[in-house]
Design an enzyme around this catalytic site. Structure first.
Site, PDB file in Angstrom:
ATOM      1  N   SER A 232       0.834  -1.196   0.000  1.00  0.00           N
ATOM      2  CA  SER A 232       0.000   0.000   0.000  1.00  0.00           C
ATOM      3  C   SER A 232       0.877   1.257   0.000  1.00  0.00           C
ATOM      4  O   SER A 232       1.676   1.449  -0.908  1.00  0.00           O
ATOM      5  CB  SER A 232      -0.959  -0.057   1.193  1.00  0.00           C
ATOM      6  OG  SER A 232      -1.983   0.912   1.087  1.00  0.00           O
TER       7      SER A 232
ATOM      8  N   ASP B 290      -9.632  -5.284  -5.042  1.00  0.00           N
ATOM      9  CA  ASP B 290      -9.139  -4.103  -4.331  1.00  0.00           C
ATOM     10  C   ASP B 290      -9.761  -2.849  -4.936  1.00  0.00           C
ATOM     11  O   ASP B 290      -9.719  -2.649  -6.153  1.00  0.00           O
ATOM     12  CB  ASP B 290      -7.610  -4.042  -4.453  1.00  0.00           C
ATOM     13  CG  ASP B 290      -6.963  -3.071  -3.484  1.00  0.00           C
ATOM     14  OD1 ASP B 290      -7.537  -1.988  -3.258  1.00  0.00           O
ATOM     15  OD2 ASP B 290      -5.879  -3.396  -2.966  1.00  0.00           O
TER      16      ASP B 290
ATOM     17  N   HIS C 131      -7.837  -5.459  -0.463  1.00  0.00           N
ATOM     18  CA  HIS C 131      -6.637  -4.678  -0.146  1.00  0.00           C
ATOM     19  C   HIS C 131      -5.952  -5.251   1.091  1.00  0.00           C
ATOM     20  O   HIS C 131      -6.124  -4.755   2.214  1.00  0.00           O
ATOM     21  CB  HIS C 131      -7.024  -3.216   0.086  1.00  0.00           C
ATOM     22  CG  HIS C 131      -5.847  -2.291   0.147  1.00  0.00           C
ATOM     23  ND1 HIS C 131      -5.071  -1.999  -0.957  1.00  0.00           N
ATOM     24  CD2 HIS C 131      -5.304  -1.593   1.182  1.00  0.00           C
ATOM     25  CE1 HIS C 131      -4.120  -1.153  -0.611  1.00  0.00           C
ATOM     26  NE2 HIS C 131      -4.223  -0.903   0.683  1.00  0.00           N
TER      27      HIS C 131
END
Length: 270
Positions: free
Chosen positions: A127, A216, A244
């Site tokens: 991320s 995601d 995610h």
């Protein structure tokens, strides 16, 4: 509460991993190094005979990231590498680069103190950590400097980017050569602004492995990082049917581990 303190290289003694090449790992925004170690437990276990994983901690306090509190609510304090909420104070490029370099160096030096001899060969991020990892690689490509690594290490040979979003951020500290850091640090936000690097003139050619969850919500931005900011001949893509998070399913993790081994072989100095 999940168990966190089990070694990612369970079944091997600490001594037996000290000679292995190392991967420096950057957690997502609103988590921390301890949480990321738990999230990477399956990947590090599958690679326990190939690499030693070390985990850096971001410099700035943060609110918890999305879905973090449900599982890791008692594992604070939570940290961030970049602004990911408009309420968080802005930070100068110079301050960010200095803190980033110190955080990465601290993780490597702490591991060195354990008697490790393996070279740091790769940087891995999830991320916001993947966004920063890609930007660190681009800065190395552009400047010849490897943030977090000292003269004894030859630099990052490849990167592993788990759900990293476009665009790259400019880590240049030269006044007149940089507009500062990307303002696009918010998940799913389209804001690019004057601080983002232009994908038409900035391409990462250091080899990268991109891991994208097809469910995601940020998938479009993850694809944009790979397609717009990374040279196609140096990228490898793995897609998996997930949201995610870091993959935990054994089969999916095995695919990622296999590609990491392959990249390591392709970029080896030997």
């Amino acid at each position: 509460m999940p168990s966190s303190e089990a070694s990612p290289a369970a079944g091997l003694s600490e001594d037996s991993t000290r000679h292995l090449p190392r991967i420096l790992c950057l957690h997502g925004g609103g988590t921390n190094a301890r949480i990321f170690k738990a999230q990477c437990r399956q990947l590090s276990a599958q690679l326990k005979r190939d690499f030693r994983f070390i985990y850096a901690e971001a410099p700035w306090i943060s609110i918890a990231g999305p879905d973090v509190l449900a599982v890791y609510g008692q594992w604070g304090p939570f940290k961030r590498w970049l602004r990911w909420s408009p309420e968080q104070p802005d930070i100068t490029t110079q301050e960010t680069v200095k803190e980033l370099d110190q955080c990465l160096a601290r993780a490597v030096e702490a591991d060195n103190a354990c008697g490790t001899t393996g070279e740091v060969v790769a940087i891995l991020g999830f991320s916001q950590g993947a966004k920063v990892a890609a930007s660190v690689l681009y800065w190395q490509q552009r400047s010849g400097q490897s943030l977090g690594l000292r003269a004894s290490n030859s630099g990052y040979r490849f990167g592993v980017l788990l759900a990293g979003s476009s665009p790259l951020v400019d880590l240049s500290t030269c006044e007149g050569d940089s507009n500062g850091l990307s303002e696009n640090a918010w998940p799913g936000d389209d804001m690019i602004g004057p601080r983002a690097l232009d994908c038409d003139t900035h391409k990462l050619i250091i080899p990268t492995l991109h891991v994208h969850g097809l469910q995601d919500r940020g998938l479009r931005l993850h694809r944009a990082l790979m397609e717009d900011f990374c040279a196609p001949e140096s990228t490898t893509l793995i897609e998996w049917d997930g949201v995610h998070r870091v993959p935990l399913n054994r089969a999916e993790v095995s695919r990622v581990a296999g590609q990491i081994r392959k990249l390591a072989g392709l970029t080896s100095n030997s």
